[in-house]
Motif scaffolding. Structure first.
Motif: not given
Length: 389
Positions: A119-126, A128-130, A197-208, A369-371
């Motif tokens: 689930q967490a990985k899919n949020f990360c993929l979302d 990156i997609f956004i 993440n247990g309510g703890e703030e978290i972010s993702l800076t990866a774009t690929e 569509s490609y994205l």
């Protein structure tokens, strides 16, 4: 000095809340997820409870005073101190059964961990997609801003119509709305990730996106099926059920009881040892049959888990092939080159702004569509490789 130390602490705390990569997010979620913490505590409690089965029975103490009319006070008495225990081989069998049940709990925890991390990985993929989606929208907005400036000047000079100017303004307005929607989707994905993440703030800076598996499809299939946590949990349950049958087969063995006895009769006292036992003629009735039925059930569930895992992975591999082929059909360099040519044509007055947006929108629609295909492909790959998270 105190202010400097507090500033450093605050910076470190902020840095720890920001995950740079998907792997960082996975580690953070595994550490902070409340459901996983609860599962760990539940496993600890179950392990301690299982160990109690092999504890010795409580020490038994009995004292019986006897009275007689001819004697004042206690005429005689009896004291019995005894300890009961099972046959030694049964303790060993139960210890092994407890260990195998612990294996089942461990695999069930690993299965829960896998599902939460997926689930967490899919949020990360979302996210990156956004991020990729917003990059295209930002490019379009920049382009619209430049065209708006150009056509505003042309309109003031009488070289452009109000229809052309309004067309650019409406395109700019639509892009702003799409960017707001993208930002809303990003906030929702971050909120979901924070909850995991247990309510703890978290972010993702990866774009690929992470690299796809380098092996062939058949090798990926074999890896995915061999590592499936659901199948492993079912296999562990079969081993535990087999041992449970062995434990129950020893249920007919008599329980042993040893102790100390003291009898008094007036001033005389006698001492002795107590040796006895109990034969479980009825207590073990149907327990072996029950254990064998549970063993058969565990084997069927194992077979079912393997069939489902193999079918699911095979379907996902097929989807991977389809999406990879679909993504390969898009020629991004050609689309970008065409956009540049269209922009040059409208700047040079060789194309109307209406025709420009008609053609450009088709290209941007293909980019979107490609994205989406790329995101779907990454989601399928994540599902196939979920047991390696």
């Amino acid at each position: 000095m105190k202010y400097t130390i507090l500033s450093i602490v605050a910076l470190l705390a902020a840095a720890s809340a920001q995950a740079q990569t998907i792997d960082d997010v996975m580690r953070s979620v595994e550490q902070n997820n409340v459901e996983l913490k609860a599962a760990k505590k539940g496993n600890e409690a179950a392990t301690l409870e299982a160990k109690q089965v092999n504890n010795l029975e409580g020490l038994s103490v009995e004292y019986s005073p006897f009275f007689n009319k001819a004697v004042g006070g206690i005429a005689s008495s009896e004291l019995v101190v005894s300890q009961g225990f099972d046959f030694p081989t049964l303790y060993g069998a139960r210890k092994k059964a407890n260990r195998l049940q612990q294996d089942v709990r461990d695999m069930e925890y690993e299965t829960a961990r896998r599902d939460i991390l997926l689930q967490a990985k899919n949020f990360c993929l979302d996210l990156i997609f956004i991020s990729k989606q917003k990059a295209v929208l930002d490019e379009r907005r920049k382009n619209a801003d430049e065209l708006l400036a150009t056509f505003t000047e042309k309109y003031e000079q009488g070289d452009a119509t109000s229809i052309e100017l309004n067309k650019v303004k409406m395109e700019r307005m639509a892009l702003e709305a799409e960017l707001v929607q993208a930002e809303t989707a990003r906030a929702a994905a971050l909120s979901g990730l924070q909850a995991l993440n247990g309510g703890e703030e978290i972010s993702l800076t990866a774009t690929e996106y992470p690299a796809a598996p380098a092996e062939g499809y058949e090798a990926v299939y074999e890896r995915a099926v061999a590592a499936d946590r659901t199948v492993m949990a079912a296999e562990a349950a079969v081993r535990a059920a087999e041992q449970d049958v062995k434990v129950n087969r020893q249920g007919w063995i008599p329980k042993i009881e040893i102790g100390y006895r003291r009898n008094t009769d007036g001033d005389d006292a006698s001492h002795g040892f107590l040796i006895g036992g109990s034969i479980p003629l009825f207590a073990n009735k149907n327990k072996v049959k029950t254990a064998k039925a549970k063993q058969a059930e565990a084997k069927m569930r194992q077979a079912d888990a393997r069939i489902k895992a193999e079918g699911s992975v095979r379907a996902l591999i097929t989807e991977m092939r389809r999406l990879r082929a679909a993504a390969g059909a898009y020629d991004l360099p050609l689309m970008r080159e065409t956009l540049a040519l269209l922009r040059t044509a409208v700047d040079n007055g060789e194309m109307s702004v209406t025709d420009y947006y008609t053609e450009a929108d088709k290209i941007y629609l293909n980019m979107q569509s490609y994205l989406e295909v790329e995101r779907q492909y990454q989601g399928v790959v994540a599902d196939v490789m979920k047991n390696e998270l």
